[in-house]
Design a protein around this motif. Structure first.
Motif, short mmCIF file in Angstrom:
data_model
loop_
_atom_site.label_atom_id
_atom_site.label_comp_id
_atom_site.label_asym_id
_atom_site.label_seq_id
_atom_site.Cartn_x
_atom_site.Cartn_y
_atom_site.Cartn_z
N ASN A 6 41.67 42.19 34.13
CA ASN A 6 41.92 42.57 32.68
C ASN A 6 41.94 44.09 32.63
O ASN A 6 43.23 44.65 32.28
CB ASN A 6 41.02 42.08 31.77
CG ASN A 6 41.44 40.53 31.43
OD1 ASN A 6 42.16 40.03 31.75
ND2 ASN A 6 40.52 40.10 30.41
N GLN B 250 43.85 46.99 23.19
CA GLN B 250 43.45 46.74 24.58
C GLN B 250 42.05 46.11 24.50
O GLN B 250 41.89 45.25 25.41
CB GLN B 250 43.32 48.07 25.17
CG GLN B 250 44.92 48.46 25.72
CD GLN B 250 44.98 49.85 26.21
OE1 GLN B 250 44.18 50.79 25.21
NE2 GLN B 250 45.35 50.18 27.35
N MET C 191 51.33 44.34 23.89
CA MET C 191 50.36 45.42 23.22
C MET C 191 50.87 46.62 22.65
O MET C 191 50.56 46.91 21.58
CB MET C 191 49.32 45.84 24.40
CG MET C 191 48.44 44.61 24.67
SD MET C 191 47.10 45.37 25.90
CE MET C 191 48.27 45.87 27.24
N ILE D 137 47.21 35.67 21.86
CA ILE D 137 47.73 37.08 21.39
C ILE D 137 47.72 37.14 19.77
O ILE D 137 47.35 38.23 19.40
CB ILE D 137 49.31 37.15 21.77
CG1 ILE D 137 49.30 37.39 23.19
CG2 ILE D 137 50.15 38.40 20.92
CD1 ILE D 137 50.85 37.50 23.68
N ASN E 206 41.40 55.88 27.86
CA ASN E 206 40.44 55.13 28.78
C ASN E 206 40.73 53.66 28.49
O ASN E 206 39.88 52.85 28.97
CB ASN E 206 38.98 55.34 28.31
CG ASN E 206 38.71 56.94 28.35
OD1 ASN E 206 39.29 57.60 29.25
ND2 ASN E 206 38.36 57.46 27.15
N ILE F 240 52.47 52.26 28.03
CA ILE F 240 51.18 51.55 27.97
C ILE F 240 50.12 52.48 28.47
O ILE F 240 48.97 52.79 28.21
CB ILE F 240 51.34 50.29 28.78
CG1 ILE F 240 49.92 49.54 28.55
CG2 ILE F 240 51.52 50.37 30.37
CD1 ILE F 240 49.42 49.03 27.47
N GLN G 172 52.13 41.65 29.24
CA GLN G 172 51.09 42.06 28.13
C GLN G 172 51.38 43.50 27.82
O GLN G 172 50.93 43.95 26.66
CB GLN G 172 49.64 41.79 28.61
CG GLN G 172 49.52 40.09 29.02
CD GLN G 172 49.57 39.31 27.48
OE1 GLN G 172 49.53 39.96 26.38
NE2 GLN G 172 49.60 37.98 27.83
N TRP H 9 42.46 42.36 23.48
CA TRP H 9 43.14 41.74 24.49
C TRP H 9 42.03 41.43 25.52
O TRP H 9 42.15 40.22 26.10
CB TRP H 9 44.25 42.60 24.99
CG TRP H 9 45.54 42.09 24.96
CD1 TRP H 9 46.43 41.55 25.60
CD2 TRP H 9 46.38 42.07 23.30
NE1 TRP H 9 47.70 41.16 25.16
CE2 TRP H 9 47.58 41.55 23.55
CE3 TRP H 9 46.03 42.38 22.16
CZ2 TRP H 9 48.52 41.18 22.68
CZ3 TRP H 9 46.89 42.34 21.39
CH2 TRP H 9 48.21 41.49 21.49
N ASP H 10 41.11 42.42 25.62
CA ASP H 10 40.33 42.03 26.86
C ASP H 10 39.18 40.92 26.33
O ASP H 10 38.63 40.01 26.89
CB ASP H 10 39.39 43.28 27.33
CG ASP H 10 38.53 43.03 28.41
OD1 ASP H 10 38.84 42.30 29.38
OD2 ASP H 10 37.41 43.58 28.31
N GLU H 11 38.71 41.33 25.16
CA GLU H 11 37.68 40.42 24.41
C GLU H 11 37.97 38.95 24.51
O GLU H 11 37.27 38.30 24.75
CB GLU H 11 37.30 40.99 23.02
CG GLU H 11 35.80 40.78 22.86
CD GLU H 11 35.70 41.58 21.41
OE1 GLU H 11 35.93 42.99 21.50
OE2 GLU H 11 35.13 40.99 20.32
N LEU H 12 39.36 38.82 23.97
CA LEU H 12 39.65 37.52 23.99
C LEU H 12 40.53 36.87 25.13
O LEU H 12 41.02 35.74 25.35
CB LEU H 12 40.79 37.11 22.82
CG LEU H 12 40.10 37.62 21.37
CD1 LEU H 12 41.19 37.40 20.29
CD2 LEU H 12 39.18 36.61 21.08
N ASP H 13 40.34 37.76 26.08
CA ASP H 13 40.82 37.39 27.55
C ASP H 13 42.31 36.83 27.64
O ASP H 13 42.66 35.63 27.85
CB ASP H 13 39.91 36.15 28.16
CG ASP H 13 40.09 36.00 29.77
OD1 ASP H 13 40.60 37.05 30.54
OD2 ASP H 13 39.73 35.04 30.40
N VAL H 14 43.27 37.70 26.86
CA VAL H 14 44.54 37.16 26.56
C VAL H 14 45.16 36.86 27.84
O VAL H 14 46.15 35.95 28.03
CB VAL H 14 45.26 38.08 25.64
CG1 VAL H 14 46.63 37.71 25.47
CG2 VAL H 14 44.62 38.22 24.41
N PRO H 15 45.16 37.80 28.81
CA PRO H 15 46.40 37.81 29.99
C PRO H 15 46.00 36.42 30.84
O PRO H 15 44.88 36.17 30.94
CB PRO H 15 46.13 38.99 30.89
CG PRO H 15 45.09 39.89 29.84
CD PRO H 15 44.46 38.88 29.03
N LEU I 210 45.50 45.59 31.68
CA LEU I 210 45.68 46.25 30.20
C LEU I 210 45.87 47.82 30.16
O LEU I 210 46.20 48.21 29.11
CB LEU I 210 44.33 45.80 29.28
CG LEU I 210 44.11 44.38 29.25
CD1 LEU I 210 42.71 44.27 28.39
CD2 LEU I 210 45.28 43.50 28.42
#
Ligand code: FES
Ligand code: FES
Lengths: 152, 713
Positions: free
Chosen positions: B201, A87, A106, A141, A81, A75, A102, A90-96, B205
């Motif tokens: 996040n 990534q 990913m 996810i 970056n 990972i 995760q 995953w952030d945009e949809l606030d998965v975690p 991530l």
């Protein structure tokens, strides 16, 4: 002591640890790459997933001797970056939720999307169902895999 | 250093730290007396930075979140509330996890209570800082603060002049802290109720070091501990001579019926652990699951052996006069929590008499108290660093694994991190208790419930009922009894303790009662609420109007009873001060029932963070569904028969239905959301299954109860 040579995230590691050491523990305790997680140790949960020559593998059951000279990506090496499309999605949809599973999720998603940018619902389920998320983030996810595909 | 004194009598103060050059606004989250009008040495403040909301002259705003984060989103929700009243954009704020400190109260994660507990305090903290900024600007502009407004971390004058909070820090230092500040009108909320991503996040991530298991401390050793493999065994003797010859092994020691293998790397320890020869001996009963079945039956059949939790009216008479009696037993097994990150903890019992602890815990305070007692070290000499947790679900309310690490460190006199394998974790106890319930309902000729009797037998469950919860209050004659059987198998709270199985049993039983009464299940509930409202019987723990509104919202969103070719199951439950109603839907696919959707309506008051709230509903329903379907921990001679994810089945992506999460929008103060969506889930899906197949599911896990269930997902 037998030496093992490993290539992780583009960097070469020469090590004399027991060649039977699973890649997971080598990464976490010797290479200091702790993003790859221990979840079960028996290839059941996917938390330890990394790429070997681009393909997702379970690092918990993979002795370092059997991945010597292969290109290992964890990972930490998925993007420079933290902005691989997966990534980002995953952030945009606030998965975690707790986030523990995760990294593994990913890595599998990234490998899937490299082959197939527009996976069907069924293809996503087939690829992702070997992973356990104890927090139950599966709905997001699924969406995030699709979104990441669009970004690729 | 100069003393800075707060003039405020409230638990709020500000002080200037020469070291940081910033303004530090401290607030006690409970109102512990620690900060009430106390002189504080700024150097100490700089040191104990964690209790504070700080603003530095360069405009940097830091908010510390004191409660442990286990995936419930508290680390995002708490600071959002502070930021809302402070009137800053959320991306202007840096959020940091605070370590254990007596500056905070209720620094624990459990009972879905954090938001409800801290809502007012967090708002006041933010609002007080905001008002102070206005005061500072008022002084600079030589006007009254009443003329000023704020937005995005700026104070704004009527003629449009602006000063950022950072610019006002210096002036604010010299001012008295305002008291009794006005909180925002909820309709002016800009952050609360919005969609906000988790503050962790970016780190999660990228796979950064965040979790307890990732900890690496100077000079640290690793350890694993072999605990008794079965409940009821104790350590007799061990021989570590071979293990000690293995590479990387430092020590093998025993304490407390356990054998600890200490070494350099986890893999080496795992290898050496297999070589330690241990003899165990019987200490208590070695129970098997068949024993549990027998215990349930014996205690349920025996009359008058339960502790009476509630008694209204005359239950005997009600059953004697009943036109119809419905009766059913429901059973749930032991369950491990099995969070993804297994238990682990770092401890360093130091020669200088202090103890450093670090790791994932839902109750850091409890760990400190226990360790203080065990090792006879004053609590103020023990520090705890809180790490992010890879799930908890109640497992980390236990302090045992932290105590164990400290105990080991005190023996080996080394800093050590104890890591559990998944097998250790699943066979390590602290389970959801196994319970069996027997329900009886008396109906009159019109299908009204005239009598209701619940008796539960739990294995180390304590009171396995919630006697004042619905339908109590709506039925004239009611008896609730609980039996606790003491088993060597250890138990603890598991996400929505007791209610996670009680609600399933009760909601499934009510559905059966509705069928017997020839009533629609939603209608039956609404009639009972009507009854409770007009003429309540005894004390009740729930708010009837809120409950009814939630039920109606779920029924409306699911078009209850109006869908063609879809069988629906209804369930609604009040827990942790929140109300959740669910409709589960089943479609027939090639003649097989398939669970296609769960529609949930929730009243948790004001939703702080849409994203976090939806995550909790999705997650809790998935959790409730997965465990109702597959969760089972069975025992043979005291030993768990499932030890890892190969035999202990967790729900996976291809098995989840669609989920819809709706919220009642009533503007009430927020209540818990980490747990309340679990209790209704088992009942909703059991009832939908019954609607589709005519078969009732009386025992969890459902996949062992009926083979049709396998096709259900
Ligand atoms: S840790 Fe490797 S699959 Fe679970
Ligand atoms: S986010 Fe917690 S296990 Fe997946």
């Amino acid at each position: 002591m037998a030496m093992t040579s490993l290539k992780i995230n583009g960097k070469v590691y020469e090590t004399d640890v027991d060649p039977q050491t699973p890649l997971l523990w080598y990464l976490r305790e010797h290479a200091d790459l702790v993003g790859t997680k221990y979840g079960c140790g028996i290839a059941q949960c996917g938390a330890c997933t990394v790429h070997m020559n681009g393909n997702p593998i379970r690092s918990c059951i993979m002795p370092i001797s059997s991945v010597a000279n292969a290109e290992i990506t964890t990972i930490e090496g998925l993007s420079e970056n933290g902005d691989h499309p997966v990534q980002q999605a995953w952030d945009e949809l606030d998965v975690p939720q707790c986030g523990y599973c995760q990294a593994g999720q990913m890595m599998t998603a990234a490998a899937l999307l490299k082959e197939n940018k527009k996976p069907s619902e069924e293809e996503i389920e087939t690829a992702m169902s070997p992973h356990i998320c104890r927090c139950g983030t599966y709905h997001r996810i699924k969406k995030a895999v699709k979104l990441a595909g669009e970004k690729m | 250093m100069q003393n800075i004194q707060s003039k405020s009598r409230r638990d709020f103060l500000k002080s200037a730290s020469a070291a940081s050059g910033g303004l530090i606004l401290g607030f006690s989250w409970l109102g512990t007396q620690a900060f009430g009008a106390k002189v504080i040495d700024p150097s100490a403040v700089a040191h104990e930075f964690n209790a504070y909301l700080s603003i530095s002259p360069d405009g940097k705003i830091t908010i510390y979140s004191p409660n442990p984060e286990i995936g419930q989103g508290i680390k995002t929700a708490f600071p959002l509330i502070v930021a809302e009243e402070l009137d800053v954009d959320f991306d202007q704020v840096t959020v940091l996890q605070a370590n254990l400190s007596d500056k905070y109260d209720r620094q624990l994660t459990g009972g879905s209570g954090a938001i409800r507990h801290s809502w007012d305090r967090l708002r006041e903290a933010g609002a007080t800082a905001r008002e102070l900024m206005k005061e500072a600007a008022a002084q600079k502009w030589n006007t009254s603060s009443a003329n000023l407004t704020t937005a995005k971390g700026m104070v704004i004058s009527p003629d449009g002049k602006k000063l950022s909070y950072g610019d006002l820090v210096e002036t604010a230092k010299g001012l008295n802290t305002p008291t009794n500040v006005k909180l925002k009108d909820p309709k002016d909320f800009k952050l609360i109720g919005g969609w906000h991503k988790g503050v962790d996040n970016p780190k999660v991530l990228k796979g950064e070091r965040l979790f307890g298991i990732d900890l690496k401390k100077e000079g640290m050793f690793n350890a694993q501990i072999q605990r008794p493999p079965a409940f009821g065994l104790k350590l007799k003797s061990f021989d570590a001579s071979e293990a000690l010859k293995m590479p990387g092994i430092v020590e093998v020691v025993s304490f407390d019926n356990k054998v600890a293998i200490v070494g350099n790397s986890t893999w080496e320890i795992m290898q050496a652990r297999k070589k330690v020869k241990i003899d165990w001996e019987k200490d208590k009963d070695l129970e098997s699951s068949e024993d549990h079945d027998r215990i349930f039956k014996t205690y349920l059949d025996k009359p008058d052996n339960g502790e009476v939790r509630r008694k209204d009216g005359d239950i005997e008479k009600a059953f004697a006069e009943a036109a119809k009696v419905v009766t059913a037993d429901y059973q749930c097994p032991f369950l491990p929590h099995s969070p993804m990150e297994p238990m682990n903890f770092f401890a360093h019992v130091k020669e200088n008499g202090t103890i450093e602890l670090a790791g994932p815990t839902q109750t850091p305070g409890r760990a400190v108290a226990s360790i203080s007692k065990l090792l006879d070290v004053p609590a103020d000499k023990i520090s705890v660093e809180l790490t992010k947790m890879g799930g908890g679900f109640g497992r980390r309310l236990d302090d045992g694994y932290a105590v164990e690490a400290a105990h080991l460190s005190s023996i080996i006199k080394k800093p050590v991190k104890v890591t559990w394998t998944k097998e250790d974790d699943i066979s390590g106890g602290y389970y959801r208790p196994a319970v069996r319930y027997r329900f009886r309902a008396a109906l009159d000729k019109d299908g009204n419930i005239t009598g209701f009797h619940l008796k539960g037998v739990g294995l180390n469950a304590g009171n396995c009922t919630r006697q004042d919860n619905f339908p109590a209050g709506a039925i004239d004659n009611l008896l609730v009894e609980s039996v606790n059987y003491e088993s060597p198998i250890t138990t603890g709270p598991w996400r929505a303790p007791i209610t996670n199985f009680l609600a399933y049993a009760e909601q499934a039983f009510l559905d059966e009662v509705a069928e017997a009464a020839k009533k629609d299940p939603v209608q039956l509930r609404l009639e009972l609420f009507e009854r409770a409202k007009n003429n309540p019987v005894g004390e009740i723990s729930y708010d009837i109007d809120r409950f009814v509104e939630t039920i109606k919202l779920a029924a409306e969103k699911a078009s209850w009873g109006k869908k063609k070719n879809i069988s629906q199951g209804f369930s609604a439950y009040f827990s942790h001060n929140s109300y959740v109603a669910q409709v589960a839907e089943v479609k027939k696919v090639k003649g097989q029932p398939v669970l296609s959707k769960v529609i949930a309506a929730t009243d948790c008051g004001i939703v702080i963070n849409q994203s976090g709230a939806q995550n909790q509903i999705y997650g809790a329903i998935t959790d409730g569904l997965g465990h109702a379907m597959f969760g089972k921990l069975s025992f043979k001679n005291g030993e768990p028969e499932q030890k890892n994810y190969d035999s202990y089945r967790i729900i996976r992506m291809n098995e989840i239905p669609e989920i819809e999460a709706h919220f009642v929008n009533n503007g009430k103060s927020p209540t818990g959301l980490g747990e309340p969506a679990i209790p209704p889930t088992g009942g909703a899906i059991a009832n939908a299954f019954a609607a589709a197949t005519g078969k009732r599911l009386y025992s969890q896990p459902f996949n062992l109860e009926d083979d049709q269930v396998e096709s259900y997902l």
